[in-house]
Scaffold this active site. Structure first.
Site, mmCIF file in Angstrom:
data_model
loop_
_atom_site.group_PDB
_atom_site.id
_atom_site.type_symbol
_atom_site.label_atom_id
_atom_site.label_comp_id
_atom_site.label_asym_id
_atom_site.label_seq_id
_atom_site.Cartn_x
_atom_site.Cartn_y
_atom_site.Cartn_z
ATOM 1 N N ARG A 1 5.392 -13.221 9.033
ATOM 2 C CA ARG A 1 6.035 -11.950 8.714
ATOM 3 C C ARG A 1 7.382 -11.870 9.416
ATOM 4 N NH1 ARG A 1 2.284 -8.105 8.808
ATOM 5 N NH2 ARG A 1 3.673 -6.359 9.096
ATOM 6 N N LYS B 1 4.575 0.278 9.020
ATOM 7 C CA LYS B 1 4.663 1.577 8.359
ATOM 8 C C LYS B 1 4.017 2.663 9.203
ATOM 9 C CE LYS B 1 3.192 -0.110 4.509
ATOM 10 N NZ LYS B 1 2.450 -0.154 3.258
ATOM 11 N N GLU C 1 0.864 -1.164 0.000
ATOM 12 C CA GLU C 1 0.000 0.000 0.000
ATOM 13 C C GLU C 1 0.910 1.226 0.000
ATOM 14 O OE1 GLU C 1 -2.856 0.126 3.205
ATOM 15 O OE2 GLU C 1 -3.482 2.120 2.555
HETATM 16 P P1 ATP Z 1 2.698 -2.422 7.630
HETATM 17 O O1 ATP Z 1 2.038 -2.956 8.843
HETATM 18 O O2 ATP Z 1 4.140 -2.150 7.800
HETATM 19 O O3 ATP Z 1 1.963 -1.268 7.004
HETATM 20 P P2 ATP Z 1 1.509 -3.933 5.656
HETATM 21 O O4 ATP Z 1 1.342 -5.391 5.568
HETATM 22 O O5 ATP Z 1 0.286 -3.159 5.967
HETATM 23 O O6 ATP Z 1 2.664 -3.628 6.647
HETATM 24 P P3 ATP Z 1 1.705 -3.535 2.892
HETATM 25 O O7 ATP Z 1 2.232 -2.385 2.145
HETATM 26 O O8 ATP Z 1 0.254 -3.790 2.842
HETATM 27 O O9 ATP Z 1 2.161 -3.328 4.379
HETATM 28 O O10 ATP Z 1 2.517 -4.836 2.575
HETATM 29 C C1 ATP Z 1 2.856 -5.270 1.289
HETATM 30 C C2 ATP Z 1 3.225 -6.704 1.355
HETATM 31 O O11 ATP Z 1 4.347 -6.895 2.202
HETATM 32 C C3 ATP Z 1 2.108 -7.542 1.922
HETATM 33 O O12 ATP Z 1 1.972 -8.691 1.133
HETATM 34 C C4 ATP Z 1 2.560 -7.868 3.295
HETATM 35 O O13 ATP Z 1 2.054 -9.089 3.712
HETATM 36 C C5 ATP Z 1 4.075 -7.873 3.158
HETATM 37 N N1 ATP Z 1 4.717 -7.538 4.435
HETATM 38 C C6 ATP Z 1 4.514 -6.442 5.186
HETATM 39 N N2 ATP Z 1 5.236 -6.500 6.320
HETATM 40 C C7 ATP Z 1 5.916 -7.662 6.280
HETATM 41 C C8 ATP Z 1 6.843 -8.312 7.153
HETATM 42 N N3 ATP Z 1 7.200 -7.774 8.319
HETATM 43 N N4 ATP Z 1 7.351 -9.502 6.782
HETATM 44 C C9 ATP Z 1 6.998 -10.056 5.604
HETATM 45 N N5 ATP Z 1 6.140 -9.504 4.745
HETATM 46 C C10 ATP Z 1 5.593 -8.325 5.065
HETATM 47 MG MG MG Z 2 -1.375 -3.395 4.596
#
Ligand code: ATP
Ligand code: MG
Length: 569
Positions: free
Chosen positions: A273, A283, A40
């Site tokens: 994760r 983020k 995102e």
């Molecule tokens: P955040 O909580 O940091 O915003 P998010 O999952 O909301 O993380 P996204 O931008 O939606 O962030 O994530 C993009 C992709 O990266 C998704 O497929 C998510 O599952 C993966 N991802 C995010 N954080 C991790 C992590 N700590 N380890 C592995 N994959 C991750």
């Molecule tokens: Mg997300």
């Protein structure tokens, strides 16, 4: 198109790769393998994302498939074009070629039309209740939910209301569209989830065209299906969403809406994760650090973002090797940051040129060295890499030495310089401390030494030994600069897991220590942005891309991970 990860970092198989292999054998997708990395654009990528990128691009490359970069841009208020550009840069920096970026927002029209289709099939309804009421009716894990009073609206009424929602007739939060599934399903995710909400907000790509936006669950799988994703890999917390992912795609498939046969629809797989000690990988929390000025920006070397780590000096190859090493599993675990650092150190040892830098200088005068004489000594750039060649380092009568390398009254086992003792200067000669000069306060201000011309190159012809080799910089040739040292961003190993405490309470005010007045050997004046350099005996450093003369200490020379492993047995 995607390029393979380093051949030097072989990836072990895992349940995702086994699944892909199984699908290849069964011919589920006619031999196609397509993954995606779907961030995102509401922040820059962090090292957790690197795990997902390596997995998705890695799998695609290994199985002759493709991996697409898709912006999951369905929350207009928090998203931004700069993040899109930054994410693209970060993926490329990590070593993967994402090709043309895709956007969930490009599918808004299709996804909207599919929502109308759900309505006409009696599978969705408009609910006029507020979010709180809807949430209260959801029930819990042990009690079933209760039906909304709007659940029995007619198709005509629902369609009319939904079209008027889209037309902008209603303010934010006054109505939602919900899928009509089962309010008593044991999985709360299936209790009539909200799939559209009203948001009168400007979207960075679609502008003001929309005032209804699909929710994650009604955009993600749909985008996957439109793009032809085969294996949709996400993190474990989405595992309770999988039945919903399947339910939507199965309904759309049965209705003949999917671009491919239902049997070839994408399927979701969840992996653990990445979590690391002494940092937070979210983020939202990282954004908080940036917006509140607790760090200098997303690329502050204290940040676990890819741009922060890059500026700190982490090579992309080290991140890829780390991700390959930790592998992909279905159980959450937290990795020690020291393990990551050991991968960084290994890579930097391979690629970094060596230089001499004195961080905390004390002046040395070599009394028997001719005034005005300069010798240019040949120094090896990288003992690990003969191709890195050599350079010339000036030696003269006045040098800087590290203040810590001298003790007037040596402690036991202190084998460095002290009055009457002899040490080797790297690439140069043996020197002996004859006397010290003190300032008005009585502190040692200067060392008076002699050198032995016969020890040029570091060996004494009479075979006498010295215990220590010191680094040094010629005073007349030194360039001044700044070293920035880093400690853990959070003092707690698990800042996120402290019962009832805000992780920010554990933010380390000493996470950055600035060392000014360092003296560099002259060749460092030409350091390139992001150049990796080992300061001999001090650590691995990285030249800041913008601030001339500033070097970030990427990691120290000592392998803390080996120590931890020993302790853990
Ligand atoms: P955040 O909580 O940091 O915003 P998010 O999952 O909301 O993380 P996204 O931008 O939606 O962030 O994530 C993009 C992709 O990266 C998704 O497929 C998510 O599952 C993966 N991802 C995010 N954080 C991790 C992590 N700590 N380890 C592995 N994959 C991750
Ligand atoms: Mg997300």
């Amino acid at each position: 198109m995607s390029i393979p990860a380093e051949p030097s970092t072989p990836v072990a198989s895992d349940f995702i790769r086994e699944q892909v292999q199984r699908d290849q054998q069964l011919g589920t997708y006619g031999g196609r393998v397509q993954t995606r990395f779907p961030p995102e654009p509401n922040g820059y990528l962090h090292i957790g994302h690197a795990k997902s990128i390596c997995l998705n691009f890695g799998v695609a490359a290994e199985f002759g498939g493709i991996c697409r970069l898709r912006m999951d841009d369905t929350n207009p208020e928090t998203e931004d074009e700069d993040f899109v550009t930054g994410i693209e840069q970060d993926v490329r920096w990590l070593g993967f070629e994402p090709g043309e970026t895709l956007y969930a927002s490009d599918y808004f029209e299709t996804i909207y039309r599919w929502a109308e289709r759900l309505i006409t099939e009696g599978l969705a309804y408009v609910d006029d209740q507020d979010a709180e009421t809807i949430s209260a009716q959801r029930g819990g894990f042990t009690e079933p939910g209760t039906d909304s009073p709007y659940r029995t609206r007619t198709v005509e009424e629902n369609l009319d209301l939904f079209r008027r929602m889209r037309a902008g007739e209603y303010p934010d939060g006054t109505r939602v569209l919900r899928a009509k599934i089962d309010m008593t399903d044991p999985n709360p995710q299936l209790r009539d989830p909200v799939i559209y909400r009203i948001r009168h907000a400007h979207h960075h790509r679609t502008g003001d065209r929309w005032c209804v936006y699909p929710n994650y669950d009604w955009a993600h799988g749909q985008s996957d299906a439109i793009e032809g994703t085969t294996h949709s890999v996400c993190t474990l917390e989405f595992d309770s969403h999988r039945p919903l992912y399947d339910w939507f795609l199965e309904r759309l498939g049965e209705l003949g809406e999917l671009p491919r046969p239902l049997a070839e629809r994408p399927r979701q797989y969840e992996f653990a994760r990445l979590q690391l000690t002494h940092t937070v990988l979210s983020k939202r929390k990282l954004l908080h650090l940036v917006t509140n000025g607790l760090v200098d920006g997303w690329d502050d070397p204290r940040m676990p973002t890819l741009r922060g780590l890059r500026r700190l000096g982490y090579p992309a190859a080290a991140l890829r090797a780390f991700c390959a090493h930790i592998g992909v599993a279905k159980v959450n675990s937290i990795h020690e940051i020291e393990l990551l650092e050991s991968f960084v150190r290994d890579e930097l040892n391979r690629i970094s040129e060596r230089r001499m830098v004195v961080l905390n200088p004390i002046k040395v005068v070599i009394e028997n060295y001719p005034e005005g004489q300069v010798e240019w000594l040949e120094a090896v750039n990288n003992p690990e890499d003969p191709a890195a060649g050599t350079r010339q380092v000036p030696f003269s009568r006045e040098l800087w030495l590290e203040a810590e390398d001298f003790m007037e009254v040596p402690a036991p086992k202190f084998y460095r310089l002290s009055p009457g003792k002899e040490v080797r200067l790297r690439y140069a000669y043996f020197i002996k401390c004859e006397s010290v000069v003190k300032d008005a306060s009585g502190a040692v201000a200067e060392l008076r030494c002699t050198y032995d011309p016969a020890t040029f190159g570091g060996q004494a012809p009479d075979g006498r030994k010295v215990k220590t080799t010191l680094h040094w910089v010629s005073a007349a040739h030194a360039v001044q600069g700044e070293a920035r040292h880093y400690n853990r961003l959070f003092t707690e190993a698990h800042p996120d897991a402290q019962e009832g405490r805000d992780p920010l309470e554990f933010l380390n005010p000493e996470a950055r220590v600035i060392v000014t007045g360092a003296r560099f050997e002259p060749s460092l004046a030409e350091a390139q942005p992001f150049q990796h350099i080992q300061f001999e005996r001090l650590g691995y450093y990285c030249a800041d891309p913008e601030l001339a003369g500033v070097f970030h200490r990427t990691v120290g020379l000592r392998d803390d991970w080996a120590k931890i492993r020993k302790r853990q047995g």
